[in-house]
Design a protein around this motif. Structure first.
Motif, mmCIF file in Angstrom:
data_model
loop_
_atom_site.group_PDB
_atom_site.id
_atom_site.type_symbol
_atom_site.label_atom_id
_atom_site.label_comp_id
_atom_site.label_asym_id
_atom_site.label_seq_id
_atom_site.Cartn_x
_atom_site.Cartn_y
_atom_site.Cartn_z
ATOM 1 N N SER A 61 1.007 -1.019 0.014
ATOM 2 C CA SER A 61 -0.021 0.018 -0.017
ATOM 3 C C SER A 61 0.761 1.241 -0.031
ATOM 4 N N HIS A 62 0.576 2.038 -1.018
ATOM 5 C CA HIS A 62 1.308 3.441 -0.957
ATOM 6 C C HIS A 62 0.634 4.637 -0.462
ATOM 7 N N ARG A 146 -6.357 -5.723 -9.838
ATOM 8 C CA ARG A 146 -6.759 -4.996 -8.736
ATOM 9 C C ARG A 146 -8.213 -4.707 -8.446
ATOM 10 N N CYS A 151 -7.107 2.984 -4.003
ATOM 11 C CA CYS A 151 -5.804 2.651 -3.148
ATOM 12 C C CYS A 151 -4.698 2.611 -4.172
ATOM 13 N N ASP A 152 -4.762 2.408 -5.407
ATOM 14 C CA ASP A 152 -3.396 2.208 -6.299
ATOM 15 C C ASP A 152 -3.681 2.323 -7.781
ATOM 16 N N GLU A 155 -0.479 3.901 -9.220
ATOM 17 C CA GLU A 155 0.653 3.161 -9.715
ATOM 18 C C GLU A 155 0.219 2.596 -10.959
#
Ligand code: FAD
Length: 318
Positions: A61-62, A146, A151-152, A155
């Motif tokens: 998680s970023h 995903r 969340c992402d 990316e």
């Protein structure tokens, strides 16, 4: 390490005979955060978890605050559990199969045991609907398939992205992904009439494919192909936008008010419509985010503590 294991076991045994003041159902980010707060309010707290928190699926998680280099879901959970244990919470496996009123409090059935508590926090999360494709769970763990663009999505910047959907929810998610990439394809696997936003998607430059998927083919670090109707196309990654189901059955047993999508309705203090029953995290309407789950848990735990203080005559008049 050994001392800690012994302490844990001792706590479990103690709680086999002593009912907690607060029962927290679910040991994901919401439940574990609440347990830390409740422990620091010096409330005896039992956390039971009957499965795998959604958070344990997170490869890296970023967007979890405080971890600029990213952190994995299992690592987040380990840290949160350590913190809750530090303040005396008992965290134990077990599925709550029934929850009922017991005087002013509650009685929960966990296996053969009946556990009584003065307040209950539901931190039971949701279940993801994955596409029915072989190998999909492993692909989620490798971040090739995903689930959560909030969340992402970052990316996925400039990548070739496929979004699998079966209604306008898929259309909304595909439109959201245009924030990151101009190569977005919605693969709509539901009945075509369930997609009413095709023209709007076209305006945003989202390609729409109406077809049932046959397979997802994975390579080391990318989805090499999705196949449908004899066609094969390569993408860098795939988002599944098939939705979730809230784990709200226990709340239903108590007659708690639910929103139209089956999640729990709560007030500003995370209290449900049943006195003493609280809810936090994904099971409550919201963003399905760790930051939200932990914030809601902090609010719920504080109100639970203040409610018990009021009941015990340990507050002063406003
Ligand atoms: C692949 C993936 C990537 C993600 N990435 C991110 C990210 O980068 N950043 C972010 O903020 N969020 C991310 N999320 C979302 C995040 O995981 C959730 O928002 C978070 O886990 C919600 O926490 P929770 O405590 O509400 O629920 P959960 O973590 O799902 O925990 C709920 C727990 O309750 C248990 N439970 C349910 N019913 C019962 C019962 N009757 N008895 C006992 N136990 C029960 C379940 O088994 C589960 O363990 C991601 C999710 C996934 C799936």
């Amino acid at each position: 390490m050994r001392g800690r294991a012994v302490r844990l076991l001792a706590r479990r045994l103690a709680h086999a005979v002593i009912d907690p003041e607060v029962l927290v159902i679910g040991a994901g980010p919401a439940g574990l955060t609440a347990a830390t707060y409740l422990g620091r309010f010096r409330r005896s707290t039992l956390v039971v978890d009957g499965g795998a928190p959604r958070a344990c699926w997170i490869p890296l998680s970023h967007n979890t605050p405080g971890f600029p280099a990213g952190i994995s879901g299992p690592d987040i959970l380990r840290r949160m559990q350590d913190q809750a244990l530090e303040y005396g919470a008992v965290v134990t496996p077990g599925r709550v199969t029934a929850l009922a009123r017991d005087g002013e409090g509650f009685v929960a059935r966990i296996g053969d045991h009946a556990v009584r508590a003065r307040a209950v926090l539901l931190a039971t999360g949701v279940v993801d609907h994955h596409p029915d494709l072989a190998g999909v769970e492993r692909a989620v763990q490798r971040a090739l398939v995903r689930i959560c663009p909030i969340c992402d999505g970052y990316e996925a910047t400039d990548k070739a992205v496929a979004v699998i959907g079966h209604s306008d929810k898929g259309a909304r998610e595909a439109a959201f992904m245009r924030t990151y990439s101009d190569r977005v394809t919605l693969i709509h696997i539901g009945p075509p009439e369930a997609l009413t936003r095709q023209t709007a998607l076209g305006r945003l430059g989202v390609e729409v494919v109406l077809a049932d998927l046959d397979a997802v083919v994975l390579e080391q670090d990318r989805v090499t192909a999705l196949t449908w109707g004899g066609r094969t196309r390569a993408f860098d990654l795939v988002y599944s936008a098939l939705g979730t189901s809230p784990n709200a059955d226990l709340a239903k047993q108590l007659g708690a008010r639910l929103s139209a999508d089956g999640r729990l309705e709560v007030d500003l203090h995370q209290a449900t419509s049943v006195p003493g029953l609280y809810a936090a995290g994904d099971v409550v309407r919201g963003l399905n985010q760790i930051a939200v789950a932990t914030a809601e848990a902090a609010v719920a735990a504080t109100d639970i503590h203040n409610r018990l203080r009021r009941i015990d005559g340990l507050t002063i008049p406003e």
